[in-house]
Enzyme design. Structure first.
Site, PDB file in Angstrom:
ATOM      1  N   LYS A   1      -9.488   0.659  29.980  1.00  0.00           N
ATOM      2  CA  LYS A   1      -9.684   2.115  30.040  1.00  0.00           C
ATOM      3  C   LYS A   1      -8.384   2.879  29.816  1.00  0.00           C
ATOM      4  O   LYS A   1      -8.376   3.908  29.138  1.00  0.00           O
ATOM      5  CB  LYS A   1     -10.309   2.510  31.376  1.00  0.00           C
ATOM      6  CG  LYS A   1      -9.536   1.990  32.582  1.00  0.00           C
ATOM      7  CD  LYS A   1     -10.286   2.229  33.866  1.00  0.00           C
ATOM      8  CE  LYS A   1      -9.605   1.526  35.035  1.00  0.00           C
ATOM      9  NZ  LYS A   1      -9.763   0.069  34.972  1.00  0.00           N
TER      10      LYS A   1
ATOM     11  N   ARG B   1      -0.871 -16.026  30.885  1.00  0.00           N
ATOM     12  CA  ARG B   1       0.559 -16.177  31.164  1.00  0.00           C
ATOM     13  C   ARG B   1       0.864 -17.491  31.863  1.00  0.00           C
ATOM     14  O   ARG B   1       1.898 -18.110  31.627  1.00  0.00           O
ATOM     15  CB  ARG B   1       1.051 -15.002  32.005  1.00  0.00           C
ATOM     16  CG  ARG B   1       1.285 -13.741  31.201  1.00  0.00           C
ATOM     17  CD  ARG B   1       2.072 -12.707  31.974  1.00  0.00           C
ATOM     18  NE  ARG B   1       1.325 -12.169  33.108  1.00  0.00           N
ATOM     19  CZ  ARG B   1       1.804 -11.260  33.939  1.00  0.00           C
ATOM     20  NH1 ARG B   1       3.035 -10.799  33.794  1.00  0.00           N
ATOM     21  NH2 ARG B   1       1.066 -10.795  34.929  1.00  0.00           N
TER      22      ARG B   1
ATOM     23  N   VAL C   1     -27.731 -13.207  18.224  1.00  0.00           N
ATOM     24  CA  VAL C   1     -26.728 -12.833  17.229  1.00  0.00           C
ATOM     25  C   VAL C   1     -27.109 -13.303  15.831  1.00  0.00           C
ATOM     26  O   VAL C   1     -26.876 -12.617  14.838  1.00  0.00           O
ATOM     27  CB  VAL C   1     -25.349 -13.413  17.626  1.00  0.00           C
ATOM     28  CG1 VAL C   1     -24.336 -13.270  16.504  1.00  0.00           C
ATOM     29  CG2 VAL C   1     -24.834 -12.736  18.890  1.00  0.00           C
TER      30      VAL C   1
ATOM     31  N   GLU D   1      -7.365  -1.994  46.126  1.00  0.00           N
ATOM     32  CA  GLU D   1      -6.212  -2.850  45.878  1.00  0.00           C
ATOM     33  C   GLU D   1      -5.172  -2.654  46.984  1.00  0.00           C
ATOM     34  O   GLU D   1      -5.217  -1.681  47.747  1.00  0.00           O
ATOM     35  CB  GLU D   1      -5.584  -2.487  44.535  1.00  0.00           C
ATOM     36  CG  GLU D   1      -6.512  -2.633  43.342  1.00  0.00           C
ATOM     37  CD  GLU D   1      -6.790  -4.073  42.983  1.00  0.00           C
ATOM     38  OE1 GLU D   1      -6.036  -4.963  43.453  1.00  0.00           O
ATOM     39  OE2 GLU D   1      -7.755  -4.323  42.229  1.00  0.00           O
TER      40      GLU D   1
ATOM     41  N   ILE E   1     -22.779  -0.290  33.621  1.00  0.00           N
ATOM     42  CA  ILE E   1     -23.651   0.822  33.236  1.00  0.00           C
ATOM     43  C   ILE E   1     -23.489   1.125  31.752  1.00  0.00           C
ATOM     44  O   ILE E   1     -22.385   1.405  31.289  1.00  0.00           O
ATOM     45  CB  ILE E   1     -23.318   2.086  34.047  1.00  0.00           C
ATOM     46  CG1 ILE E   1     -23.415   1.810  35.545  1.00  0.00           C
ATOM     47  CG2 ILE E   1     -24.238   3.234  33.657  1.00  0.00           C
ATOM     48  CD1 ILE E   1     -22.926   2.949  36.409  1.00  0.00           C
TER      49      ILE E   1
ATOM     50  N   GLU F   1     -17.510  -0.659  25.898  1.00  0.00           N
ATOM     51  CA  GLU F   1     -18.447  -0.209  26.931  1.00  0.00           C
ATOM     52  C   GLU F   1     -17.952  -0.537  28.336  1.00  0.00           C
ATOM     53  O   GLU F   1     -18.150   0.234  29.285  1.00  0.00           O
ATOM     54  CB  GLU F   1     -19.822  -0.861  26.704  1.00  0.00           C
ATOM     55  CG  GLU F   1     -20.916  -0.363  27.625  1.00  0.00           C
ATOM     56  CD  GLU F   1     -21.283   1.095  27.358  1.00  0.00           C
ATOM     57  OE1 GLU F   1     -21.018   1.929  28.253  1.00  0.00           O
ATOM     58  OE2 GLU F   1     -21.828   1.385  26.284  1.00  0.00           O
TER      59      GLU F   1
ATOM     60  N   LYS G   1     -11.136   7.352  32.505  1.00  0.00           N
ATOM     61  CA  LYS G   1     -12.550   7.253  32.137  1.00  0.00           C
ATOM     62  C   LYS G   1     -13.100   8.606  31.692  1.00  0.00           C
ATOM     63  O   LYS G   1     -13.910   8.689  30.762  1.00  0.00           O
ATOM     64  CB  LYS G   1     -13.343   6.687  33.305  1.00  0.00           C
ATOM     65  CG  LYS G   1     -12.942   5.259  33.656  1.00  0.00           C
ATOM     66  CD  LYS G   1     -13.542   4.796  34.970  1.00  0.00           C
ATOM     67  CE  LYS G   1     -13.092   3.383  35.313  1.00  0.00           C
ATOM     68  NZ  LYS G   1     -13.581   2.924  36.632  1.00  0.00           N
TER      69      LYS G   1
END
Length: 430
Positions: A103, A46, A34, A188, A134, A127, A203
């Protein structure tokens, strides 16, 4: 070396904790890349008592106070729309760059967030929001920006890819493969977002917007899930030399002298010779077709703490370099303004399996229904079973509404006992 880049982290779950770990473990290398040290100065959560794997002094429940601090970059890995959207808009307008893996938010309000970034002179990178580790979003928006993208087609949900891969490999039913995916942690407890295609649709909206320089939101995406895919569908696909995949498909389409884009998510029968057909387990892959570059394939892990954190860190380094150089990255291009073609007007191909009476004239009557809707048949396979027969028909390309109308006519026809399955086909002509 410049002064430290000060970072606020929103969320510290599986991905967030990996981000903190990688920043700490690779601090010297990251600072060298950087041109300034990276310093996490606060982590908003939380329930601070649950996060024993990070420095307790960094934890806070007061997001607004953290964002009001002297912060250079906000990393958001919470998910959801509100209040996250309001937090990020405030940060961007105040000149604080944002790295997000959200997303759903980017698919709903990406253009609004980009406008806030431009207003504040900040960066917005995401990204990690599509296909985990990817690198696909920056190649679309930067590396391929000199080319003309024709099509983006991808496996962008690991849970559904695992389920369909297991159905293909073992002959198991959807419910059996889902149970296995749940036991292994791929699915899930409530798998609706994955198996009904909501995750992939978000996406797809992001991919389409970047590829075709036009505003696309999740509600623009036609969506079907995989819960209706049967073991018989998988077996039929295998007989045709195909496999079934849930694909996000974004493409340029023409018609009536105008150009538009079609964006859809649904199961397809895909030839096993196609590069995406070999993508198994919970992996992701995106296949891009560009006019000059030709076909390009991006493949890798699409989810998980470490892979997603890798994408977040890639964005963090890019944003931090811009801060050191006192610049920002490429501006979001929406110059094309292409409209999204309704699914009914989108050209597709169908695989249709029918139960019919095994007697003379039936095939001609079925073919006549297709012809009546101006749908051309590519291949027909018939298997006799006593007085009944099974017809498997694959069409040539036609508007989806014409194909759907044909199927509905066949359902109501006296010559058809049952429409066993209907699935779209992608890839080579059969």
């Amino acid at each position: 070396m410049s002064k430290p880049i000060r970072i606020a982290l929103l969320g510290c779950g599986t991905v967030g904790s990996e981000v903190v770990r990688l920043i700490n473990e690779q601090s010297d290398d990251l600072a060298a890349r950087v041109g300034a040290p990276l310093e996490v100065v606060g982590i908003a959560v939380r329930r601070p008592e649950r996060h024993t794997d990070v420095d307790a002094s960094l934890l806070t429940t007061d997001v607004q106070a953290l964002l009001a601090d002297d912060i250079d970059v906000v990393i958001e890995v919470i998910g959801g729309i509100e209040p996250v959207k309001s937090w990020l808009l405030t940060a961007l307008r105040a000149g604080k760059s944002v790295v997000s893996a959200n997303k759903a938010l980017l698919a709903e309000a990406g253009d609004e967030l980009h406008a806030a970034a431009a207003e504040g002179g900040a960066d917005l990178y995401y990204e990690a929001a599509v296909a985990g580790a990817i690198p696909i979003l920056r190649p679309l928006s930067e590396s391929l920006t000199g080319d003309r993208i024709k099509r983006v087609m991808g496996i962008v949900n690991g849970t559904t890819n695992y389920i369909l891969s297991r159905m293909d490999e073992t002959g198991s039913s959807f419910s059996e493969a889902l149970a296995e995916a749940t036991a292994l942690g791929y699915a899930e407890a409530d798998p609706t977002a994955d198996v009904d295609g909501f995750d992939a649709a978000s996406k797809a909206a992001i991919l389409a917007g970047l590829a075709f320089h036009s505003p696309v939101v999740a509600d623009d995406v036609y969506r079907e899930g995989i819960s209706q895919v049967t073991a018989a569908d998988v077996a039929s696909a295998r007989e045709m030399g195909c496999t079934i995949k849930l694909l996000a498909i974004c493409e340029r389409v023409t018609g009536d002298a105008d150009e538009a884009i079609a964006v859809r998510v649904h199961p397809v029968m895909l030839p096993r010779t196609h590069p995406l057909a070999s993508v198994g387990d919970a992996f992701n892959a995106v296949f891009v077709e560009a006019e000059a570059a030709g076909p390009l394939m991006f493949y890798g892990k699409g989810a998980g703490g470490a892979p997603t954190a890798s994408a977040v860190l890639g964005d963090l380094v890019a944003v931090a370099r811009n801060r050191v150089a006192r610049s920002t990255g490429a501006v979001l291009a929406r110059y094309a303004g292409l409209s999204v073609r309704p699914m009914g007007k989108t050209p597709t191909r169908y695989h249709v399996s029918l139960d019919v009476a095994d007697r003379a004239g039936v095939l001609a009557a079925v073919a006549a229904e297709f012809a009546a809707n101006d749908v051309s048949i590519s291949t027909v396979r018939q298997e006799g079973r006593g007085e009944d027969a099974q017809l498997v028909i694959v069409t040539h390309t036609a508007p989806d509404e014409a194909l759907a109308a044909t199927v509905e006519k066949l359902r109501a026809s006296d010559i058809v006992s049952d429409v066993l399955s209907v699935m779209r086909v992608e890839g080579k002509e059969f």
